[in-house]
Design a protein around this motif. Structure first.
Motif, PDB file in Angstrom:
ATOM      1  N   ALA A 178     -56.880   9.285 -49.588  1.00 17.96           N
ATOM      2  CA  ALA A 178     -56.819   7.842 -50.073  1.00 17.96           C
ATOM      3  C   ALA A 178     -55.737   8.063 -51.520  1.00 17.96           C
ATOM      4  O   ALA A 178     -55.835   7.223 -52.248  1.00 17.96           O
ATOM      5  CB  ALA A 178     -58.098   7.418 -50.572  1.00 17.96           C
ATOM      6  N   ASP A 179     -54.890   8.882 -51.469  1.00 20.10           N
ATOM      7  CA  ASP A 179     -54.204   9.159 -52.494  1.00 20.10           C
ATOM      8  C   ASP A 179     -52.845   8.542 -52.517  1.00 20.10           C
ATOM      9  O   ASP A 179     -52.039   8.426 -53.413  1.00 20.10           O
ATOM     10  CB  ASP A 179     -53.853  10.697 -52.710  1.00 20.10           C
ATOM     11  N   SER A 180     -52.695   7.747 -51.486  1.00 23.04           N
ATOM     12  CA  SER A 180     -51.204   7.264 -51.345  1.00 23.04           C
ATOM     13  C   SER A 180     -51.420   5.587 -51.444  1.00 23.04           C
ATOM     14  O   SER A 180     -52.378   4.953 -51.234  1.00 23.04           O
ATOM     15  CB  SER A 180     -50.534   7.379 -50.028  1.00 23.04           C
ATOM     16  N   ILE A 181     -50.291   5.076 -52.058  1.00 22.76           N
ATOM     17  CA  ILE A 181     -50.228   3.563 -52.020  1.00 22.76           C
ATOM     18  C   ILE A 181     -50.495   2.837 -50.642  1.00 22.76           C
ATOM     19  O   ILE A 181     -51.229   1.752 -50.611  1.00 22.76           O
ATOM     20  CB  ILE A 181     -48.875   3.235 -52.560  1.00 22.76           C
ATOM     21  N   GLU A 182     -50.175   3.435 -49.639  1.00 22.88           N
ATOM     22  CA  GLU A 182     -50.296   2.868 -48.200  1.00 22.88           C
ATOM     23  C   GLU A 182     -51.742   2.547 -48.178  1.00 22.88           C
ATOM     24  O   GLU A 182     -52.205   1.572 -47.294  1.00 22.88           O
ATOM     25  CB  GLU A 182     -49.858   3.590 -47.337  1.00 22.88           C
ATOM     26  N   ASP A 183     -52.735   3.207 -48.502  1.00 27.68           N
ATOM     27  CA  ASP A 183     -54.176   3.208 -48.223  1.00 27.68           C
ATOM     28  C   ASP A 183     -55.068   2.122 -49.402  1.00 27.68           C
ATOM     29  O   ASP A 183     -55.855   2.106 -49.171  1.00 27.68           O
ATOM     30  CB  ASP A 183     -54.969   4.551 -48.368  1.00 27.68           C
ATOM     31  N   LEU A 184     -54.124   1.552 -50.258  1.00 30.35           N
ATOM     32  CA  LEU A 184     -54.671   0.896 -51.224  1.00 30.35           C
ATOM     33  C   LEU A 184     -54.941  -0.652 -50.640  1.00 30.35           C
ATOM     34  O   LEU A 184     -54.129  -0.982 -49.772  1.00 30.35           O
ATOM     35  CB  LEU A 184     -53.867   0.539 -52.266  1.00 30.35           C
ATOM     36  N   PRO A 185     -55.922  -1.615 -51.316  1.00 27.68           N
ATOM     37  CA  PRO A 185     -55.922  -2.870 -50.687  1.00 27.68           C
ATOM     38  C   PRO A 185     -54.684  -3.660 -50.991  1.00 27.68           C
ATOM     39  O   PRO A 185     -53.924  -3.164 -52.010  1.00 27.68           O
ATOM     40  CB  PRO A 185     -57.177  -3.556 -51.608  1.00 27.68           C
ATOM     41  N   PRO A 186     -54.277  -4.851 -50.424  1.00 27.46           N
ATOM     42  CA  PRO A 186     -53.386  -5.615 -50.613  1.00 27.46           C
ATOM     43  C   PRO A 186     -53.153  -6.033 -52.104  1.00 27.46           C
ATOM     44  O   PRO A 186     -51.923  -6.076 -52.424  1.00 27.46           O
ATOM     45  CB  PRO A 186     -53.486  -6.904 -49.621  1.00 27.46           C
ATOM     46  N   SER A 187     -54.175  -6.319 -52.740  1.00 25.63           N
ATOM     47  CA  SER A 187     -54.254  -6.551 -54.090  1.00 25.63           C
ATOM     48  C   SER A 187     -53.477  -5.721 -54.879  1.00 25.63           C
ATOM     49  O   SER A 187     -52.465  -6.101 -55.943  1.00 25.63           O
ATOM     50  CB  SER A 187     -55.639  -7.148 -54.749  1.00 25.63           C
ATOM     51  N   ALA A 188     -53.875  -4.397 -54.737  1.00 25.27           N
ATOM     52  CA  ALA A 188     -53.251  -3.288 -55.582  1.00 25.27           C
ATOM     53  C   ALA A 188     -51.824  -3.201 -55.153  1.00 25.27           C
ATOM     54  O   ALA A 188     -51.001  -2.864 -55.843  1.00 25.27           O
ATOM     55  CB  ALA A 188     -54.070  -2.014 -55.178  1.00 25.27           C
ATOM     56  N   LYS A 189     -51.401  -3.253 -54.023  1.00 26.53           N
ATOM     57  CA  LYS A 189     -49.992  -3.338 -53.563  1.00 26.53           C
ATOM     58  C   LYS A 189     -49.211  -4.400 -54.004  1.00 26.53           C
ATOM     59  O   LYS A 189     -48.044  -4.158 -54.466  1.00 26.53           O
ATOM     60  CB  LYS A 189     -49.903  -3.318 -51.836  1.00 26.53           C
ATOM     61  N   LEU A 190     -49.676  -5.419 -54.375  1.00 23.70           N
ATOM     62  CA  LEU A 190     -49.022  -6.654 -54.953  1.00 23.70           C
ATOM     63  C   LEU A 190     -48.957  -6.301 -56.548  1.00 23.70           C
ATOM     64  O   LEU A 190     -47.754  -6.684 -57.052  1.00 23.70           O
ATOM     65  CB  LEU A 190     -49.908  -7.845 -54.705  1.00 23.70           C
ATOM     66  N   VAL A 191     -50.071  -5.876 -56.975  1.00 18.65           N
ATOM     67  CA  VAL A 191     -49.901  -5.584 -58.498  1.00 18.65           C
ATOM     68  C   VAL A 191     -48.822  -4.382 -58.698  1.00 18.65           C
ATOM     69  O   VAL A 191     -47.819  -4.297 -59.703  1.00 18.65           O
ATOM     70  CB  VAL A 191     -51.173  -5.040 -58.955  1.00 18.65           C
ATOM     71  N   PHE A 192     -48.795  -3.253 -57.654  1.00 19.67           N
ATOM     72  CA  PHE A 192     -47.748  -2.487 -57.706  1.00 19.67           C
ATOM     73  C   PHE A 192     -46.219  -2.900 -57.650  1.00 19.67           C
ATOM     74  O   PHE A 192     -45.424  -2.674 -58.486  1.00 19.67           O
ATOM     75  CB  PHE A 192     -47.977  -1.308 -56.588  1.00 19.67           C
ATOM     76  N   LYS A 193     -46.205  -3.902 -56.757  1.00 17.46           N
ATOM     77  CA  LYS A 193     -44.739  -4.401 -56.876  1.00 17.46           C
ATOM     78  C   LYS A 193     -44.285  -5.333 -57.952  1.00 17.46           C
ATOM     79  O   LYS A 193     -43.406  -5.399 -58.386  1.00 17.46           O
ATOM     80  CB  LYS A 193     -44.844  -5.436 -55.342  1.00 17.46           C
ATOM     81  N   VAL A 194     -45.401  -5.988 -58.439  1.00 18.77           N
ATOM     82  CA  VAL A 194     -44.984  -6.759 -59.456  1.00 18.77           C
ATOM     83  C   VAL A 194     -44.772  -5.795 -60.704  1.00 18.77           C
ATOM     84  O   VAL A 194     -43.682  -6.210 -61.731  1.00 18.77           O
ATOM     85  CB  VAL A 194     -46.465  -7.698 -60.175  1.00 18.77           C
ATOM     86  N   LEU A 195     -45.450  -4.850 -61.007  1.00 19.32           N
ATOM     87  CA  LEU A 195     -44.819  -3.848 -61.980  1.00 19.32           C
ATOM     88  C   LEU A 195     -43.529  -3.088 -61.583  1.00 19.32           C
ATOM     89  O   LEU A 195     -42.776  -2.962 -62.582  1.00 19.32           O
ATOM     90  CB  LEU A 195     -46.077  -2.570 -62.197  1.00 19.32           C
ATOM     91  N   GLU A 196     -43.099  -3.029 -60.247  1.00 23.60           N
ATOM     92  CA  GLU A 196     -42.078  -2.194 -59.929  1.00 23.60           C
ATOM     93  C   GLU A 196     -40.819  -3.164 -60.272  1.00 23.60           C
ATOM     94  O   GLU A 196     -39.983  -2.899 -60.872  1.00 23.60           O
ATOM     95  CB  GLU A 196     -41.945  -2.062 -58.418  1.00 23.60           C
ATOM     96  N   TYR A 197     -41.008  -4.698 -59.918  1.00 21.25           N
ATOM     97  CA  TYR A 197     -40.190  -5.546 -60.142  1.00 21.25           C
ATOM     98  C   TYR A 197     -39.824  -6.054 -61.878  1.00 21.25           C
ATOM     99  O   TYR A 197     -38.842  -6.251 -62.344  1.00 21.25           O
ATOM    100  CB  TYR A 197     -40.345  -6.911 -59.443  1.00 21.25           C
ATOM    101  N   ASN A 198     -40.816  -6.098 -62.569  1.00 17.94           N
ATOM    102  CA  ASN A 198     -41.029  -6.454 -63.722  1.00 17.94           C
ATOM    103  C   ASN A 198     -41.027  -5.519 -64.946  1.00 17.94           C
ATOM    104  O   ASN A 198     -40.791  -5.759 -66.208  1.00 17.94           O
ATOM    105  CB  ASN A 198     -42.071  -7.601 -64.125  1.00 17.94           C
ATOM    106  N   GLY A 199     -41.293  -4.158 -64.463  1.00 18.68           N
ATOM    107  CA  GLY A 199     -41.696  -3.271 -65.461  1.00 18.68           C
ATOM    108  C   GLY A 199     -42.883  -3.205 -66.167  1.00 18.68           C
ATOM    109  O   GLY A 199     -43.875  -3.592 -65.688  1.00 18.68           O
ATOM    110  N   SER A 200     -43.171  -2.703 -67.393  1.00 19.72           N
ATOM    111  CA  SER A 200     -44.346  -2.727 -68.208  1.00 19.72           C
ATOM    112  C   SER A 200     -44.800  -4.191 -68.536  1.00 19.72           C
ATOM    113  O   SER A 200     -44.175  -4.996 -68.888  1.00 19.72           O
ATOM    114  CB  SER A 200     -44.017  -2.034 -69.383  1.00 19.72           C
ATOM    115  N   LEU A 201     -46.160  -4.325 -68.235  1.00 16.68           N
ATOM    116  CA  LEU A 201     -46.649  -5.553 -68.462  1.00 16.68           C
ATOM    117  C   LEU A 201     -48.351  -5.681 -68.790  1.00 16.68           C
ATOM    118  O   LEU A 201     -48.839  -4.376 -68.534  1.00 16.68           O
ATOM    119  CB  LEU A 201     -46.650  -6.632 -66.970  1.00 16.68           C
ATOM    120  N   THR A 202     -48.655  -6.656 -69.432  1.00 19.47           N
ATOM    121  CA  THR A 202     -50.042  -6.512 -69.937  1.00 19.47           C
ATOM    122  C   THR A 202     -50.949  -7.188 -68.763  1.00 19.47           C
ATOM    123  O   THR A 202     -50.231  -7.694 -67.555  1.00 19.47           O
ATOM    124  CB  THR A 202     -50.575  -7.219 -71.201  1.00 19.47           C
TER     125      THR A 202
END
Length: 92
Positions: free
Chosen positions: A6-30
């Motif tokens: 369960a340690d990889s991003i692939e195993d996360l729920p879709p919402s966590a993957k979306l949050v990951f992508k948002v942070l990846e594209y936008n940098g640091s956010l609140t």
């Protein structure tokens, strides 16, 4: 929780993957900024951030503009160790 499948991003729920992508594209956010960018509910974003922190992909820091909020940033070293951001996304 480290050391399991369960340690990889692939195993996360879709919402966590979306949050990951948002942070990846936008940098640091609140959390509030992530809610606005992702259009997910605050509760869903909070859960996604918890999951990302569990696998040590996201770092939480103090947001100095408003100390009541936290600033979330991707941990670049953890992403590289996990196989990079491209492998973390869903199949197209």
């Amino acid at each position: 929780m480290t050391g399991t499948d369960a340690d990889s991003i692939e195993d996360l729920p879709p919402s966590a993957k979306l949050v990951f992508k948002v942070l990846e594209y936008n940098g640091s956010l609140t959390q509030k900024q992530i809610v606005n960018e992702s259009m997910l509910s605050a509760r869903t974003v909070r859960y996604a951030l918890e999951r990302l922190q569990e696998i040590e992909i996201v770092d939480e820091d103090i947001y100095f503009a408003d100390a009541r909020q936290n600033l979330y940033t991707l941990d670049e070293q953890a992403i590289v160790a996990d196989g990079g951001p491209d492998e973390a996304c869903c199949a197209e």
